[in-house]
Design an enzyme around this catalytic site. Structure first.
Site, PDB file in Angstrom:
ATOM      1  N   GLY A  71     -16.425  -2.433  -3.147  1.00 49.99           N
ATOM      2  CA  GLY A  71     -15.371  -1.790  -2.371  1.00 49.99           C
ATOM      3  C   GLY A  71     -15.095  -2.546  -1.088  1.00 49.99           C
ATOM      4  O   GLY A  71     -16.014  -3.089  -0.457  1.00 49.99           O
TER       5      GLY A  71
ATOM      6  N   GLY B 129     -18.042  -0.903  -6.336  1.00 50.94           N
ATOM      7  CA  GLY B 129     -16.775  -0.344  -6.797  1.00 50.94           C
ATOM      8  C   GLY B 129     -16.225  -1.025  -8.031  1.00 50.94           C
ATOM      9  O   GLY B 129     -15.523  -0.407  -8.831  1.00 50.94           O
TER      10      GLY B 129
ATOM     11  N   GLU C 284     -26.133  -0.982  -3.027  1.00 47.03           N
ATOM     12  CA  GLU C 284     -25.881  -0.085  -1.888  1.00 47.03           C
ATOM     13  C   GLU C 284     -27.101   0.171  -1.019  1.00 47.03           C
ATOM     14  O   GLU C 284     -26.968   0.625   0.119  1.00 47.03           O
ATOM     15  CB  GLU C 284     -25.311   1.243  -2.399  1.00 47.03           C
ATOM     16  CG  GLU C 284     -23.864   1.175  -2.838  1.00 47.03           C
ATOM     17  CD  GLU C 284     -23.697   0.549  -4.215  1.00 47.03           C
ATOM     18  OE1 GLU C 284     -22.559   0.287  -4.618  1.00 47.03           O
ATOM     19  OE2 GLU C 284     -24.715   0.322  -4.892  1.00 47.03           O
TER      20      GLU C 284
END
Length: 384
Positions: A78, A130, A153
């Site tokens: 993302g 993402g 993450e």
């Protein structure tokens, strides 16, 4: 918005249709931001959502191909810089932009998961965060010799979202916890082993794949169209089977599987650090584990403890609440700063290790910010 601004935004995703030999159409969406390795931005999501819905409803469109521009990445995650600036400027507060970003991203992921027509994702090069959210729900997921897939993450103080609570729980024993805690990068063979990919086809065969897609006699029966695409991809995969890389996970699968034996979090993390046969892949995974956020480690562990949700939409509703709460907490902001903004790689996490994280902090993260009837994704999956 000016005409020039609209044009620039529209160029971050390129849409086209290819006419098959029998007149049916193949919808093609290309993430078009090579400089950012096609990182998924909010403008991209806002373009993809309505276009995919149009193709889903158009009887002339037989299937959809989703790809990234260039040869380096399908989608490297993302584009979270705008999120970072919003969170930094308004610390410890609820942010509508954070809610808006994740609501639309998860709605797109859900649409792909539930798309009735075939969706082929060409997962070449880097597929992270993402990008994996887009690929995981596709009906036909192709990986190549350069595919590098990860949910990293832990390094930014978030957690494996974009459906991670759904697909991490469906991996072979221990794999979801290992990959969630380490953010380890996996290859094409690994992705097939843990059911994040369906077919291995070298990237230099892509033009041949497009030719074969055009030659398929697409019909009006969606189930048969799925089978026709599967058969064609299997034939192409068979031609290249000897080019598939060796699985990295398989080399360590016995040790990884033990992580699924109801170990507590601290014990599971120590078990990873103690894994034998310390090759370069496993060594990197251990370094990433030690770098990552203790809070993220707790989130990953609890998501695996919660087990498999029976309803996909519930997974995304849970994740949206989690992500909004992470945006408020501050750990996410600090992780992005250290890794992507200042790039000092010295995050000042809120707690020094997992033992120091109060259970109340994790409980609060898992508390939905909204009443059930006001959840932004309350209509997800409902038939009207």
């Amino acid at each position: 918005m000016t005409e020039q601004a609209q044009r620039l935004i529209s160029e971050v995703v390129l849409f086209a249709t290819i006419a098959a030999d029998n007149g049916k159409l193949i919808g093609v969406a290309t993430l078009n931001s090579e400089k950012s390795l096609n990182a998924l931005s909010l403008p991209m999501v806002e373009l993809l959502l309505p276009q995919l819905q149009l193709w889903k409803d158009d009887p002339q469109v037989a299937m959809v191909l989703l790809q990234g521009a260039g040869d380096k990445a399908f989608c490297a995650g993302g584009d979270i810089r705008d999120l970072y600036h919003t969170m930094r400027e308004n610390p410890a507060t609820y942010q509508h932009y954070v809610e808006d970003f994740f609501t639309k991203e998860y709605s797109l992921d859900y649409l792909i998961h539930t798309f009735d027509k075939p969706v082929l994702v060409w997962g070449n090069g880097i597929v992270m965060g993402g990008g994996l959210g887009l690929m995981a729900g596709a009906s036909h997921r192709v990986v190549t010799g350069t595919s590098r897939i990860a949910m990293p993450e832990m390094a930014i103080g978030l957690y494996p979202d974009v459906g991670g609570s759904w697909f991490l729980n469906r991996m072979p024993p221990g794999c979801g916890l290992f990959l969630g805690l380490t953010g380890a990068s996996i290859n094409a063979a690994d992705a097939k082993l843990i059911d994040l990919a369906d077919h291995f086809i070298p990237h230099d065969k892509k033009s041949l794949v497009l030719e074969k897609l055009k030659a398929i006699r697409w019909g009006n029966t969606i189930t048969l169209n799925h089978q026709k695409l599967s058969d064609e991809l299997l034939n192409l995969e068979e031609m290249s089977r000897n080019q598939q890389p060796a699985s990295q996970i398989r080399l360590h699968q016995t040790a990884i599987a033990k992580l699924g034996e109801n170990l507590d979090l601290a014990t599971a993390m120590q078990a990873i650090l103690d894994m034998p046969n310390d090759d370069s892949w496993l060594s990197k995974a251990k370094v990433s584990l030690q770098y990552g956020s203790p809070i993220t480690a707790h989130i990953v562990y609890r998501l695996l403890q919660l087990g498999q949700s029976k309803i996909l939409a519930d997974s995304f509703r849970l994740e949206l609440g989690l992500s909004v709460q992470c945006g408020k907490l501050g750990e996410f902001t600090e992780g992005v700063r250290a890794l992507l903004i200042d790039k000092d790689q010295k995050p000042q996490w809120l707690y020094p290790d997992v033992a120091a994280v109060p259970a109340s902090v994790i409980d609060e993260l898992f508390r939905s910010p909204w009443p059930a009837d006001q959840h932004p994704l309350q209509e997800l999956g409902r038939v009207h």
